[in-house]
Design a protein around this motif. Structure first.
Motif, PDB file in Angstrom:
ATOM      1  N   GLY A  55       1.140  -1.038   0.228  1.00 55.64           N
ATOM      2  CA  GLY A  55       0.155   0.020   0.003  1.00 55.64           C
ATOM      3  C   GLY A  55       1.264   0.885   0.200  1.00 55.64           C
ATOM      4  N   VAL A  56       0.585   2.107  -0.821  1.00 57.27           N
ATOM      5  CA  VAL A  56       0.846   3.364  -0.800  1.00 57.27           C
ATOM      6  C   VAL A  56       0.545   4.612  -0.296  1.00 57.27           C
ATOM      7  N   THR A  57       1.198   5.637   1.191  1.00 58.70           N
ATOM      8  CA  THR A  57       0.467   6.789   0.645  1.00 58.70           C
ATOM      9  C   THR A  57       1.806   8.265   0.867  1.00 58.70           C
ATOM     10  N   VAL A  58       1.470   8.976  -0.394  1.00 57.65           N
ATOM     11  CA  VAL A  58       1.715   9.842  -0.834  1.00 57.65           C
ATOM     12  C   VAL A  58       1.284  10.977  -0.633  1.00 57.65           C
ATOM     13  N   VAL A  59       2.230  12.242  -1.188  1.00 55.34           N
ATOM     14  CA  VAL A  59       1.229  13.482  -0.603  1.00 55.34           C
ATOM     15  C   VAL A  59       0.493  14.324  -1.537  1.00 55.34           C
ATOM     16  N   HIS A  60       1.204  14.278  -2.597  1.00 55.42           N
ATOM     17  CA  HIS A  60      -0.103  14.839  -3.830  1.00 55.42           C
ATOM     18  C   HIS A  60       0.452  14.599  -4.581  1.00 55.42           C
ATOM     19  N   LEU A  61      -0.584  14.315  -6.213  1.00 58.89           N
ATOM     20  CA  LEU A  61      -0.104  13.950  -7.304  1.00 58.89           C
ATOM     21  C   LEU A  61       0.197  14.874  -8.210  1.00 58.89           C
ATOM     22  N   ASN A  62       0.467  16.325  -7.624  1.00 58.82           N
ATOM     23  CA  ASN A  62       0.474  17.378  -8.081  1.00 58.82           C
ATOM     24  C   ASN A  62       1.753  17.410  -9.805  1.00 58.82           C
ATOM     25  N   GLY A  68       6.650   9.946 -10.404  1.00 60.61           N
ATOM     26  CA  GLY A  68       6.926   8.869 -11.019  1.00 60.61           C
ATOM     27  C   GLY A  68       7.609   7.585  -9.890  1.00 60.61           C
ATOM     28  N   ILE A  69       7.420   8.799  -8.379  1.00 58.83           N
ATOM     29  CA  ILE A  69       7.486   7.348  -7.444  1.00 58.83           C
ATOM     30  C   ILE A  69       6.260   6.824  -7.653  1.00 58.83           C
ATOM     31  N   VAL A  70       4.924   6.923  -8.079  1.00 59.37           N
ATOM     32  CA  VAL A  70       4.673   5.749  -7.914  1.00 59.37           C
ATOM     33  C   VAL A  70       4.084   4.868  -8.883  1.00 59.37           C
ATOM     34  N   TYR A  71       4.356   5.598 -10.395  1.00 55.36           N
ATOM     35  CA  TYR A  71       4.875   4.770 -11.239  1.00 55.36           C
ATOM     36  C   TYR A  71       6.011   3.709 -10.937  1.00 55.36           C
ATOM     37  N   SER A 140      10.329   4.133   3.796  1.00 58.52           N
ATOM     38  CA  SER A 140       9.612   5.865   3.492  1.00 58.52           C
ATOM     39  C   SER A 140      10.721   5.919   2.389  1.00 58.52           C
ATOM     40  N   VAL A 141      10.300   6.555   1.396  1.00 59.63           N
ATOM     41  CA  VAL A 141      10.136   7.186  -0.039  1.00 59.63           C
ATOM     42  C   VAL A 141      10.064   8.687   0.184  1.00 59.63           C
ATOM     43  N   GLY A 142      11.596   8.929  -1.014  1.00 65.12           N
ATOM     44  CA  GLY A 142      11.238   9.802  -1.223  1.00 65.12           C
ATOM     45  C   GLY A 142      11.820  11.609  -0.371  1.00 65.12           C
ATOM     46  N   ILE A 143      11.026  11.138   0.586  1.00 63.15           N
ATOM     47  CA  ILE A 143      11.072  11.880   1.873  1.00 63.15           C
ATOM     48  C   ILE A 143      11.261  11.612   3.191  1.00 63.15           C
ATOM     49  N   PRO A 144      11.956  12.301   4.016  1.00 62.94           N
ATOM     50  CA  PRO A 144      12.477  11.619   5.903  1.00 62.94           C
ATOM     51  C   PRO A 144      10.829  11.676   6.493  1.00 62.94           C
ATOM     52  N   MET A 294      13.366   5.799  -7.152  1.00 61.35           N
ATOM     53  CA  MET A 294      13.123   5.513  -5.801  1.00 61.35           C
ATOM     54  C   MET A 294      11.730   4.520  -6.186  1.00 61.35           C
ATOM     55  N   GLY A 295      10.749   4.794  -6.740  1.00 60.40           N
ATOM     56  CA  GLY A 295       9.671   3.718  -6.450  1.00 60.40           C
ATOM     57  C   GLY A 295      10.292   1.981  -6.956  1.00 60.40           C
ATOM     58  N   ARG A 296      11.265   2.016  -8.153  1.00 65.58           N
ATOM     59  CA  ARG A 296      11.143   1.045  -8.396  1.00 65.58           C
ATOM     60  C   ARG A 296      12.702   0.053  -7.075  1.00 65.58           C
ATOM     61  N   LEU A 297      13.296   1.288  -6.333  1.00 69.09           N
ATOM     62  CA  LEU A 297      13.874   0.302  -5.671  1.00 69.09           C
ATOM     63  C   LEU A 297      13.200  -0.004  -4.252  1.00 69.09           C
ATOM     64  N   ILE A 298      12.067   0.632  -4.203  1.00 73.08           N
ATOM     65  CA  ILE A 298      11.399   0.652  -2.398  1.00 73.08           C
ATOM     66  C   ILE A 298      10.878  -0.702  -3.056  1.00 73.08           C
ATOM     67  N   VAL A 299      10.251  -1.304  -3.891  1.00 72.70           N
ATOM     68  CA  VAL A 299       9.769  -2.531  -4.349  1.00 72.70           C
ATOM     69  C   VAL A 299      11.269  -3.476  -4.457  1.00 72.70           C
ATOM     70  N   GLN A 300      11.982  -3.163  -4.804  1.00 77.05           N
ATOM     71  CA  GLN A 300      13.310  -4.044  -4.996  1.00 77.05           C
ATOM     72  C   GLN A 300      14.044  -4.476  -3.570  1.00 77.05           C
ATOM     73  N   TYR A 301      13.586  -3.548  -2.464  1.00 82.93           N
ATOM     74  CA  TYR A 301      14.345  -3.462  -1.095  1.00 82.93           C
ATOM     75  C   TYR A 301      13.377  -4.698  -0.846  1.00 82.93           C
ATOM     76  N   ALA A 302      12.307  -4.033  -0.380  1.00 88.34           N
ATOM     77  CA  ALA A 302      11.083  -5.006   0.058  1.00 88.34           C
ATOM     78  C   ALA A 302      10.733  -6.029  -0.159  1.00 88.34           C
ATOM     79  N   ILE A 303      11.119  -6.579  -1.579  1.00 89.84           N
ATOM     80  CA  ILE A 303      11.076  -7.757  -1.644  1.00 89.84           C
ATOM     81  C   ILE A 303      12.408  -8.453  -0.847  1.00 89.84           C
ATOM     82  N   ARG A 304      13.597  -7.883  -0.449  1.00 95.45           N
ATOM     83  CA  ARG A 304      14.862  -8.401   0.372  1.00 95.45           C
ATOM     84  C   ARG A 304      14.180  -8.621   1.487  1.00 95.45           C
TER      85      ARG A 304
END
Length: 360
Positions: A55-62, A68-71, A140-144, A294-304
């Motif tokens: 599940g993903v939640t981001v600040v906005h999609l403006n 790019g992160i979501v994609y 966490s993704v994109g911003i701390p 960043m989005g791709r790496l999140i998935v790769q690290y999540a698998i690991r």
């Protein structure tokens, strides 16, 4: 390397077999290269042995950064035997209550990894603790975010971004550089880190003078135009404008043009619309913020993380003041000289035919 020799009447057949083998190897190498290219060689892509839900939640999609992160997450998940079950949007910086509710809802829809781009730096630790208590891993993704309970993060070095921008102004040529600043929204840690690093780095440059700015307002072209217009009316000596991200930067460039001033803007988060402004010198430089990677790496690290495998290249908790292990994706400085060769489709801008998933 294959060497083709003559074998009588079978020579043509053997040559065909060898040629087919060479073509097959070339295609395999090309495919392997494409796999590496989408992650810039930062990590070896793997597939989940057992499917799991994100599940993903981001600040906005403006803007392209969060799109790019979501994609990147969605596309990498499809390639990697992972399912993205929900994408939620807080609606803007400061909308922490909305994001708390979105994170809490992940507990009821079977999410096993919650991915958070937080609407504020502070205040998330209690909800993250509750997710962990429910057996959900948190990234966490994109911003701390200020929490020691995050399992891992894929971010960017905001201090480095600020320092690189200051250095670029310093090296821009002779003469005094009077830099006005549009620091960005209050409460956004990424904006604060960039601003502090920018001002600190500027002190190393004798030809630079930075005029302090006040945090506040939102993001967007109008905000950048309004703040920059006021600055330019107050100070006729300003010849550079710093902004922490490109929507403010584009607005600043528009204000400069309206007042017919010889002022260059410097900013971060590359968008296609900034390319002409880089070419004609209205914008001096922009740091690429590679949301797709960043989005791709999140998935790769999540698998690991889910499979207990090594997590290569993560910086340890406490590095750069963060309380959880994280990887800072290398940024790229975009200037007039390299903007035409910049690979937008790999770094930050989703394909034109990509359909945004249903969001909540």
């Amino acid at each position: 390397m294959f060497v083709l020799r003559s074998f009588g009447k079978h020579s043509a057949v053997l040559k065909g077999v060898a040629a087919a083998t060479l073509i097959g190897l070339a295609l395999a190498c090309t495919a392997a290269q494409a796999e590496t290219d989408r992650l810039l060689g930062l990590i070896l892509p793997i597939k989940a042995e057992k499917p799991f839900k994100i599940g993903v939640t981001v600040v906005h999609l403006n803007d392209d950064f969060y799109k790019g992160i979501v994609y990147g997450i969605e596309d990498e998940a499809k390639r990697s035997n992972v399912q993205v079950v929900q994408v939620s949007v807080a609606g803007g910086y400061g909308n922490v209550r909305e994001q708390f509710a979105q994170l809490d809802a992940f507990k009821t829809i079977g999410v096993q990894v919650a991915v958070l781009a937080p609407a504020a730096y502070d205040g998330f630790d209690p909800i993250i603790q509750s997710l962990k208590a429910a057996g959900i891993k948190v990234a966490s993704v994109g911003i701390p975010v200020n929490s020691k309970n995050v399992d891992f993060g894929v971010l960017q070095d905001d201090r480095s971004i600020g320092a690189v921008l200051a250095d670029q102004i310093c090296k821009s040529g002779p003469g005094q550089k009077i830099v006005a600043t549009v620091p960005g929204p209050a409460g956004a840690e990424w904006a604060r880190l960039r601003y502090v690093a920018f001002t600190d780095e500027s002190k190393k440059c004798p030809s630079m003078k930075v005029i302090p700015g006040a945090f506040g307002g939102g993001l967007g072209l109008q905000e950048g135009m309004t703040q920059t217009s006021d600055i330019l009316l107050r100070d006729p000596d300003v010849n550079f404008i710093y902004t922490p991200e490109i929507s403010l930067g584009m607005g600043a460039a528009q204000a400069v043009k309206q007042q017919n001033r010889k002022v260059q803007v410097i900013s971060s988060a590359m968008v296609r619309e900034a390319a002409p402004l880089l070419k004609d010198g209205q914008i001096l430089a922009v740091v690429s913020e590679p949301g797709i990677i960043m989005g791709r790496l999140i998935v790769q690290y999540a698998i690991r993380e889910m499979e207990g495998k090594p997590m290569p290249n993560l910086q340890p908790a406490s590095a750069q003041g963060l309380a959880y292990p994280h990887f800072d994706v290398p940024s790229r400085l975009i200037t007039r000289e390299n903007v035409d060769s910049h690979p937008f489709n790999i770094y930050e801008i989703p394909p034109a035919d990509w359909q945004m998933p249903a969001v909540q």
